[in-house]
Motif scaffolding. Structure first.
Motif, PDB file in Angstrom:
ATOM      1  N   PHE A 111       0.825  -1.196   0.000  1.00 40.22           N
ATOM      2  CA  PHE A 111       0.000   0.000   0.000  1.00 40.22           C
ATOM      3  C   PHE A 111       0.868   1.258   0.000  1.00 40.22           C
ATOM      4  O   PHE A 111       0.562   2.245  -0.682  1.00 40.22           O
ATOM      5  CB  PHE A 111      -0.915  -0.007   1.222  1.00 40.22           C
ATOM      6  CG  PHE A 111      -2.174   0.791   1.062  1.00 40.22           C
ATOM      7  CD1 PHE A 111      -3.276   0.253   0.416  1.00 40.22           C
ATOM      8  CD2 PHE A 111      -2.265   2.086   1.552  1.00 40.22           C
ATOM      9  CE1 PHE A 111      -4.438   0.992   0.256  1.00 40.22           C
ATOM     10  CE2 PHE A 111      -3.414   2.835   1.396  1.00 40.22           C
ATOM     11  CZ  PHE A 111      -4.512   2.280   0.741  1.00 40.22           C
ATOM     12  N   SER A 112       1.961   1.232   0.754  1.00 42.97           N
ATOM     13  CA  SER A 112       2.870   2.379   0.778  1.00 42.97           C
ATOM     14  C   SER A 112       3.537   2.575  -0.575  1.00 42.97           C
ATOM     15  O   SER A 112       3.704   3.709  -1.044  1.00 42.97           O
ATOM     16  CB  SER A 112       3.934   2.191   1.859  1.00 42.97           C
ATOM     17  OG  SER A 112       3.359   2.146   3.143  1.00 42.97           O
ATOM     18  N   GLY A 113       3.933   1.471  -1.211  1.00 43.23           N
ATOM     19  CA  GLY A 113       4.529   1.580  -2.537  1.00 43.23           C
ATOM     20  C   GLY A 113       3.567   2.156  -3.555  1.00 43.23           C
ATOM     21  O   GLY A 113       3.940   2.998  -4.385  1.00 43.23           O
ATOM     22  N   ALA A 114       2.313   1.717  -3.491  1.00 44.41           N
ATOM     23  CA  ALA A 114       1.308   2.253  -4.414  1.00 44.41           C
ATOM     24  C   ALA A 114       1.065   3.734  -4.145  1.00 44.41           C
ATOM     25  O   ALA A 114       0.899   4.526  -5.076  1.00 44.41           O
ATOM     26  CB  ALA A 114       0.006   1.460  -4.267  1.00 44.41           C
ATOM     27  N   ALA A 115       1.037   4.122  -2.864  1.00 42.51           N
ATOM     28  CA  ALA A 115       0.839   5.528  -2.523  1.00 42.51           C
ATOM     29  C   ALA A 115       2.004   6.380  -3.009  1.00 42.51           C
ATOM     30  O   ALA A 115       1.812   7.504  -3.492  1.00 42.51           O
ATOM     31  CB  ALA A 115       0.664   5.674  -1.009  1.00 42.51           C
ATOM     32  N   PHE A 116       3.227   5.856  -2.899  1.00 43.45           N
ATOM     33  CA  PHE A 116       4.390   6.590  -3.399  1.00 43.45           C
ATOM     34  C   PHE A 116       4.284   6.817  -4.905  1.00 43.45           C
ATOM     35  O   PHE A 116       4.554   7.920  -5.403  1.00 43.45           O
ATOM     36  CB  PHE A 116       5.664   5.816  -3.064  1.00 43.45           C
ATOM     37  CG  PHE A 116       6.885   6.306  -3.798  1.00 43.45           C
ATOM     38  CD1 PHE A 116       7.459   7.527  -3.486  1.00 43.45           C
ATOM     39  CD2 PHE A 116       7.453   5.549  -4.812  1.00 43.45           C
ATOM     40  CE1 PHE A 116       8.576   7.990  -4.171  1.00 43.45           C
ATOM     41  CE2 PHE A 116       8.566   5.993  -5.494  1.00 43.45           C
ATOM     42  CZ  PHE A 116       9.130   7.215  -5.176  1.00 43.45           C
ATOM     43  N   LEU A 117       3.879   5.784  -5.632  1.00 42.10           N
ATOM     44  CA  LEU A 117       3.722   5.930  -7.081  1.00 42.10           C
ATOM     45  C   LEU A 117       2.655   6.959  -7.429  1.00 42.10           C
ATOM     46  O   LEU A 117       2.855   7.812  -8.298  1.00 42.10           O
ATOM     47  CB  LEU A 117       3.358   4.581  -7.697  1.00 42.10           C
ATOM     48  CG  LEU A 117       4.463   3.520  -7.738  1.00 42.10           C
ATOM     49  CD1 LEU A 117       3.902   2.205  -8.266  1.00 42.10           C
ATOM     50  CD2 LEU A 117       5.632   3.974  -8.589  1.00 42.10           C
ATOM     51  N   VAL A 119       1.074   9.395  -5.450  1.00 39.30           N
ATOM     52  CA  VAL A 119       1.120  10.742  -4.874  1.00 39.30           C
ATOM     53  C   VAL A 119       2.443  11.448  -5.151  1.00 39.30           C
ATOM     54  O   VAL A 119       2.479  12.682  -5.259  1.00 39.30           O
ATOM     55  CB  VAL A 119       0.848  10.678  -3.353  1.00 39.30           C
ATOM     56  CG1 VAL A 119       0.935  12.050  -2.710  1.00 39.30           C
ATOM     57  CG2 VAL A 119      -0.521  10.057  -3.086  1.00 39.30           C
ATOM     58  N   SER A 120       3.518  10.687  -5.278  1.00 40.64           N
ATOM     59  CA  SER A 120       4.845  11.304  -5.388  1.00 40.64           C
ATOM     60  C   SER A 120       5.487  11.120  -6.750  1.00 40.64           C
ATOM     61  O   SER A 120       5.842  12.101  -7.417  1.00 40.64           O
ATOM     62  CB  SER A 120       5.773  10.731  -4.302  1.00 40.64           C
ATOM     63  OG  SER A 120       5.264  11.003  -3.012  1.00 40.64           O
ATOM     64  N   LEU A 121       5.639   9.873  -7.192  1.00 38.42           N
ATOM     65  CA  LEU A 121       6.437   9.625  -8.388  1.00 38.42           C
ATOM     66  C   LEU A 121       5.739  10.074  -9.672  1.00 38.42           C
ATOM     67  O   LEU A 121       6.341  10.774 -10.501  1.00 38.42           O
ATOM     68  CB  LEU A 121       6.789   8.137  -8.477  1.00 38.42           C
ATOM     69  CG  LEU A 121       7.712   7.757  -9.644  1.00 38.42           C
ATOM     70  CD1 LEU A 121       9.027   8.509  -9.551  1.00 38.42           C
ATOM     71  CD2 LEU A 121       7.958   6.252  -9.651  1.00 38.42           C
ATOM     72  N   ALA A 220      10.536   9.075  -1.339  1.00 38.86           N
ATOM     73  CA  ALA A 220      10.717   7.630  -1.246  1.00 38.86           C
ATOM     74  C   ALA A 220      11.036   7.220   0.187  1.00 38.86           C
ATOM     75  O   ALA A 220      10.521   6.204   0.694  1.00 38.86           O
ATOM     76  CB  ALA A 220      11.833   7.186  -2.193  1.00 38.86           C
ATOM     77  N   LEU A 221      11.873   8.002   0.862  1.00 38.96           N
ATOM     78  CA  LEU A 221      12.202   7.708   2.250  1.00 38.96           C
ATOM     79  C   LEU A 221      10.971   7.836   3.137  1.00 38.96           C
ATOM     80  O   LEU A 221      10.745   7.012   4.038  1.00 38.96           O
ATOM     81  CB  LEU A 221      13.303   8.659   2.726  1.00 38.96           C
ATOM     82  CG  LEU A 221      13.777   8.482   4.164  1.00 38.96           C
ATOM     83  CD1 LEU A 221      14.408   7.112   4.352  1.00 38.96           C
ATOM     84  CD2 LEU A 221      14.778   9.585   4.532  1.00 38.96           C
ATOM     85  N   LEU A 222      10.168   8.861   2.896  1.00 36.34           N
ATOM     86  CA  LEU A 222       8.939   9.061   3.663  1.00 36.34           C
ATOM     87  C   LEU A 222       8.044   7.827   3.586  1.00 36.34           C
ATOM     88  O   LEU A 222       7.604   7.288   4.613  1.00 36.34           O
ATOM     89  CB  LEU A 222       8.208  10.289   3.134  1.00 36.34           C
ATOM     90  CG  LEU A 222       6.798  10.530   3.681  1.00 36.34           C
ATOM     91  CD1 LEU A 222       6.864  11.101   5.083  1.00 36.34           C
ATOM     92  CD2 LEU A 222       6.020  11.484   2.773  1.00 36.34           C
ATOM     93  N   TRP A 223       7.778   7.356   2.368  1.00 34.25           N
ATOM     94  CA  TRP A 223       6.868   6.233   2.211  1.00 34.25           C
ATOM     95  C   TRP A 223       7.485   4.929   2.659  1.00 34.25           C
ATOM     96  O   TRP A 223       6.778   4.026   3.135  1.00 34.25           O
ATOM     97  CB  TRP A 223       6.413   6.143   0.757  1.00 34.25           C
ATOM     98  CG  TRP A 223       5.440   7.205   0.393  1.00 34.25           C
ATOM     99  CD1 TRP A 223       5.648   8.279  -0.434  1.00 34.25           C
ATOM    100  CD2 TRP A 223       4.089   7.341   0.864  1.00 34.25           C
ATOM    101  NE1 TRP A 223       4.512   9.055  -0.505  1.00 34.25           N
ATOM    102  CE2 TRP A 223       3.538   8.500   0.278  1.00 34.25           C
ATOM    103  CE3 TRP A 223       3.299   6.583   1.727  1.00 34.25           C
ATOM    104  CZ2 TRP A 223       2.237   8.922   0.522  1.00 34.25           C
ATOM    105  CZ3 TRP A 223       2.005   6.997   1.970  1.00 34.25           C
ATOM    106  CH2 TRP A 223       1.481   8.148   1.381  1.00 34.25           C
ATOM    107  N   ALA A 224       8.806   4.786   2.523  1.00 36.52           N
ATOM    108  CA  ALA A 224       9.466   3.566   2.985  1.00 36.52           C
ATOM    109  C   ALA A 224       9.380   3.451   4.502  1.00 36.52           C
ATOM    110  O   ALA A 224       9.019   2.395   5.043  1.00 36.52           O
ATOM    111  CB  ALA A 224      10.921   3.554   2.522  1.00 36.52           C
ATOM    112  N   VAL A 225       9.719   4.533   5.208  1.00 30.95           N
ATOM    113  CA  VAL A 225       9.633   4.511   6.670  1.00 30.95           C
ATOM    114  C   VAL A 225       8.193   4.305   7.117  1.00 30.95           C
ATOM    115  O   VAL A 225       7.910   3.549   8.050  1.00 30.95           O
ATOM    116  CB  VAL A 225      10.207   5.821   7.253  1.00 30.95           C
ATOM    117  CG1 VAL A 225       9.951   5.900   8.762  1.00 30.95           C
ATOM    118  CG2 VAL A 225      11.697   5.916   6.968  1.00 30.95           C
TER     119      VAL A 225
END
Length: 253
Positions: A111-117, A119-121, A220-225
């Protein structure tokens, strides 16, 4: 089965606070020196474009000092992380409403990876971050509107990709993967159909590249943590609910 909203909100707030603080400190240590360089370059350009006949150049004092702005960056990142945690917990509960406590670790990371894609990437691919002082003040509203549109397209696009993958559960794996990939390509096409950045970026290519890389790295660090902490707290909660029977219990028979 009812959704345990309050525990999820608690996990979201804890994970969001940790992620926001980490990303804020990362930006403070690595991105802020680049921002200071960009500000100095912008001031130099302002002096160069000043009227040649002016006796003196008037300097506008900053409302806040750079040290205060640095502190505000960390505080803002922390608050942003907390708000993100609330939204993440609500979205997580809605997506996994049938069994929100199952498989907390892989679900949190996915879910965090999908959110990073979303909202961020994806928004950053269309509208990469620029150092401060870049851009005309008259186009701020337009640039913010374009970035918000990119975020909306990214979020809706990820939801659409997920829906396509789920609804093709009865098909073979290659069919599901190709359909999801095709949907993602269509989302990218819609994203890049948005108008380009209306302002030029008069910054050295090396400085601009470093700033943009550090910007996306902080996301990326935000969503990874966030994913790691949220998943770890989910595993801890799952372990509590699956507590072993008392050692003093006497088996029947």
């Amino acid at each position: 089965m009812s959704i345990p909203v309050l525990p999820l909100l608690g996990r979201g707030l804890t994970a969001g606070g940790a992620a926001g603080l980490t990303a804020g400190l990362f930006s403070l240590l690595l991105a802020e020196p680049l921002m200071d360089r960009a500000i100095r370059l912008e001031e130099a350009r302002s002096h160069e474009h000043a009227d040649s006949g002016a006796a003196a150049v008037q300097h506008h004092e900053e409302l806040f000092s750079r040290s205060t702005q640095h502190f505000g960056l960390v505080v803002t990142s922390l608050v942003f992380g907390l708000a993100l945690g609330v939204l993440f917990a609500i979205g997580y509960a809605l997506v996994h409403r049938r069994d929100p406590e199952a498989a907390p670790w892989p679900r949190a990371l996915l879910f965090s990876g999908a959110a990073f894609l979303a909202v961020s990437l994806l928004p950053a691919l269309r509208y990469p971050a620029n150092p401060p002082g870049v851009g005309d003040g008259a186009t701020v509203a337009e640039r913010q509107g374009l970035w918000l549109a990119a975020v909306v397209i990214g979020v809706l696009g990820m939801v659409l990709v997920w829906q396509v993958y789920v609804r093709l559960a009865g098909r073979s794996a290659p069919v599901r993967q190709l359909a999801a990939a095709g949907t993602a390509v269509a989302v990218l096409a819609v994203l890049f159909a948005l108008p380009g950045n209306p302002d030029e970026v008069p910054v050295a290519a090396t400085l601009l590249w470093d700033f943009r890389v550090l910007s996306i790295a902080s996301h990326a660090l935000l969503w990874a943590v966030f994913g790691v902490v949220f998943g770890a707290l989910g595993l801890r909660a799952l372990g509590r609910t699956a507590a072993p029977a008392p050692s003093g219990a006497v088996p029947a028979g």
